[in-house]
Design an enzyme around this catalytic site. Sequence first.
Site, mmCIF file in Angstrom:
data_model
loop_
_atom_site.group_PDB
_atom_site.id
_atom_site.type_symbol
_atom_site.label_atom_id
_atom_site.label_comp_id
_atom_site.label_asym_id
_atom_site.label_seq_id
_atom_site.Cartn_x
_atom_site.Cartn_y
_atom_site.Cartn_z
ATOM 1 N N SER A 192 0.850 -1.183 0.000
ATOM 2 C CA SER A 192 0.000 0.000 0.000
ATOM 3 C C SER A 192 0.890 1.239 0.000
ATOM 4 C CB SER A 192 -0.890 0.018 1.244
ATOM 5 O OG SER A 192 -1.616 -1.179 1.362
ATOM 6 N N GLY A 193 0.323 2.364 -0.399
ATOM 7 C CA GLY A 193 1.099 3.612 -0.417
ATOM 8 C C GLY A 193 1.007 4.331 -1.747
ATOM 9 N N GLU A 195 -0.606 6.768 -2.536
ATOM 10 C CA GLU A 195 -0.687 8.219 -2.348
ATOM 11 C C GLU A 195 0.653 8.777 -1.860
ATOM 12 O OE1 GLU A 195 -3.506 6.135 -1.888
ATOM 13 O OE2 GLU A 195 -3.879 7.114 -3.794
ATOM 14 N N TRP A 261 -2.929 -3.270 -3.092
ATOM 15 C CA TRP A 261 -3.434 -3.333 -1.717
ATOM 16 C C TRP A 261 -4.807 -3.995 -1.611
ATOM 17 C CZ3 TRP A 261 -7.875 -0.394 -1.023
ATOM 18 C CH2 TRP A 261 -8.137 0.563 -2.009
ATOM 19 N N ASN A 279 -3.500 3.176 -8.464
ATOM 20 C CA ASN A 279 -3.276 4.397 -9.242
ATOM 21 C C ASN A 279 -1.807 4.632 -9.561
ATOM 22 O OD1 ASN A 279 -3.212 5.218 -6.225
ATOM 23 N ND2 ASN A 279 -2.189 6.911 -7.227
ATOM 24 N N ASP A 321 -7.926 8.710 -9.868
ATOM 25 C CA ASP A 321 -7.618 7.758 -8.786
ATOM 26 C C ASP A 321 -8.575 6.561 -8.765
ATOM 27 O OD1 ASP A 321 -6.061 6.798 -6.593
ATOM 28 O OD2 ASP A 321 -7.653 7.405 -5.233
ATOM 29 N N ASP A 323 -8.318 3.291 -8.638
ATOM 30 C CA ASP A 323 -7.482 2.111 -8.379
ATOM 31 C C ASP A 323 -8.167 0.824 -8.861
ATOM 32 O OD1 ASP A 323 -6.341 4.164 -6.791
ATOM 33 O OD2 ASP A 323 -5.409 2.675 -5.508
ATOM 34 N N TRP A 491 -20.053 0.090 2.700
ATOM 35 C CA TRP A 491 -18.594 -0.116 2.758
ATOM 36 C C TRP A 491 -18.287 -1.443 3.461
ATOM 37 C CZ3 TRP A 491 -15.728 3.802 0.372
ATOM 38 C CH2 TRP A 491 -14.321 3.697 0.435
HETATM 39 CA CA CA Z 1 -5.236 5.369 -4.859
#
Ligand code: CA
Length: 604
Positions: A192-193, A195, A261, A279, A321, A323, A491
């Site tokens: 993850s990461g 951003e 992720w 992204n 964005d 993803d 969610w």
């Molecule tokens: Ca993203």
Amino acid sequence: MRIPSMIQAGAAIALVMAATPAFAREELTTMQKDPNQWVMPLGNYSSTRYSELAQINTANAKDLKVAWSFSTGVLRGHEGGPLVIGNMMYVHTPFPNKVFALDLSRNGAIAWQYEPKQDNKTIAVMCCDTVNRGVAYADGKVFLHQADTTLVALDAKTGKVVWSAKNGDATKGETGTAAPTVVGNKVLIGNSGGEFGVRGMMTAYDIATGKVAWRAYSSGPDSDTLIDPVKTTSMGKAVGKDSGLAGWKGDQWKLGGGTTWGWTSYDPATNLIYYGSGNPGAWNPAQRPGNNRWSMSIWARDADTGKAKWIYQMTPHDEWDYDGVNEMILVDKAFKGKDRKLLTHFDRNGFSYTLDRVSGELLVAEKYDPAVNWATGVDLKTGLPQRVAKYSTEGNGEDVVTKDVCPAALGSKDQQPAAYSPKTGLFYIPANHVCMDYEPTKVAYVAGSPYVGANLSMYPPKGEQNLGRFVAYDAMTGKAAWEIKEPFSVWSGALATAGDVVFYGTMEGYLKAVDAKSGKELYSFKTPSGIIGNINTYTYQGKQYIAVLSGVGGWAAIGMAAGLTGDQDGLGAVGAYRGLSQYTNLGGALTVFEVPGGTAVASR
Ligand code: CA
């Protein structure tokens, strides 16, 4: 009869001799078919989140009651859900990533608990709350991917650390939020990461030793991506040399995101794993000319070697964005009169994609939210989305607000996994219904700092109030059978059952049971906090239970979870979900449901 049986015996011996490395593959391939346990986060390797259990059905779901509950003692967003192996339930939490082994034979008493020591600074480099999406099980071990990227193997009986391995560097913004997946003797984990300018990768570790078996990046030269220029295909064609470099200008691929992720599915028949990449970095599209391969893509890789078989990029040169990390649901069914091995994926970009999962051929791409407006459709010949110029955030320019783009960055659906019932042939999609304004801005890369370059605001589609939908959907035709409007995003991960009851949770905290065929509500119960966890089911002593984690947070509720107040904070989510705090509050709790009375073992 004698001679053939001796031949069979010989074949059996050969199998046993070759069986040591294959043991875990056999173990989980068998276990995932047992509806009495819940042995992997999405229920089975096909990620259908479907259970054969039918004790709880459309006639008695109204009688559901809470059997027992458990507080995790952790306040932030609880994504994912527990595993059930035998008489033990394994419950995970967001940072600090505790794991509890709860003994079902003692009404959920704690058999052991594990709490890693992690640097609190990791929290600052987690974009969208400190979530974790669950643990994996195999070979007597529980595998946990911590926020600081440490992958640990815990002894399932004692909670003692068997081995640990570092998958990345949190000081550079590399973090862990995904659940691991075990295939054969390997445990697979992404990163993850997206951003923070992190380069995406999938890594396979040996389940016995924690040694790296293979690592495959989402961008870069073929030696890094494990792409074969001739054998790896996309839209039926060889991808060519260094395709993961060709889609970028200069060295931008090193900050190119494509983080991994989300969820990983597996087909034992072809030995292929399936997952998506996120992204490209940064969010400001003007800073990364090219199609940014292979961000925003569906990947099929050999589980043993990591070699890419096929790739399909859904959103080349992303501007929003979107993803591509949502789950890949593997279903075998007829398409145009021919039995096919299919993969269906509900992307953040608002399209549901169905491909032949062996060849990577794109068969269907349809909007699963009618609000989607950034593209009119997807060309099945080229695989390209047909973009609408006025919603191009690059076309409108830097420091210009592009208004009313649907969906918003958090997608028509985010990571919250859908379910599929082979009885109805329908997918059950927990969906967002959100649009956005998007203003790209210049951003410089600083390791460990946000690498976004965009200001966002989110809101429901024009003329509507609901931010969420729960949709029963036919992925072959692109038509919804029914849908339920929800005030906030749905969610939570859905669960479909052979009892024709479908379960989901809402951000206000309601656990809902609905009729799989009609969508009619059969039961609802308000749990202690908003639900962003995934619902599961299992049996104990022959009786069916339903389990779910409450604990509001995640990207949509980042305002509540992290105490953010500006409308554009939390990558644009805070304003849209501001009203949620009138319904619920923070706090992790597991709630387990049953239908009291007779065990009705025979009805399964
Ligand atoms: Ca993203």
